[in-house]
Write a protein that holds these residues in place. Sequence first.
Motif, short mmCIF file in Angstrom:
data_model
loop_
_atom_site.label_atom_id
_atom_site.label_comp_id
_atom_site.label_asym_id
_atom_site.label_seq_id
_atom_site.Cartn_x
_atom_site.Cartn_y
_atom_site.Cartn_z
N THR A 23 -6.95 -23.99 -22.86
CA THR A 23 -6.54 -23.34 -21.63
C THR A 23 -7.62 -23.55 -20.58
N ASN A 25 -8.36 -23.59 -15.89
CA ASN A 25 -7.96 -23.32 -14.52
C ASN A 25 -8.36 -24.50 -13.65
N VAL A 26 -7.45 -24.93 -12.77
CA VAL A 26 -7.73 -26.02 -11.85
C VAL A 26 -7.86 -25.43 -10.46
N PRO A 33 -7.12 -21.94 -6.24
CA PRO A 33 -6.31 -22.48 -7.34
C PRO A 33 -5.34 -23.56 -6.85
N ASN A 49 1.86 -28.65 -16.31
CA ASN A 49 1.54 -28.37 -14.92
C ASN A 49 0.91 -27.00 -14.81
N THR A 50 0.01 -26.84 -13.83
CA THR A 50 -0.62 -25.54 -13.62
C THR A 50 0.37 -24.57 -12.98
N ASP A 51 0.14 -23.28 -13.22
CA ASP A 51 0.99 -22.25 -12.62
C ASP A 51 0.49 -21.88 -11.23
N GLY A 54 -3.17 -21.65 -10.83
CA GLY A 54 -3.95 -22.80 -11.28
C GLY A 54 -4.25 -22.83 -12.76
N ASN A 55 -3.65 -21.92 -13.52
CA ASN A 55 -3.91 -21.84 -14.96
C ASN A 55 -3.01 -22.79 -15.74
N TYR A 56 -3.53 -23.28 -16.87
CA TYR A 56 -2.73 -24.12 -17.76
C TYR A 56 -3.09 -23.83 -19.21
#
Length: 65
Positions: A23, A25-26, A33, A49-51, A54-56
């Motif tokens: 897991t 964060n981008v 994010p 894809n990130t939410d 920006g989390n994945y």
Amino acid sequence: MKISLVLFLSLYCITCIAQRTITGNVSDTDGIPVLGATVLIKGTDNEVNTDFDGNYSIEVRLMKK
């Protein structure tokens, strides 16, 4: 029957060990994010894809060569 159960449990444990979830964060250089960024595992077709934040979360399957 006993051998079959031992074999099944052994294979199940190997499968558990061979999988991981990563897991993260981008975010951009300002710390904002990035929505919808694609995160992929190099050399595979495994991508997510990130939410909105920006989390994945991506599952990695370790395989022997």
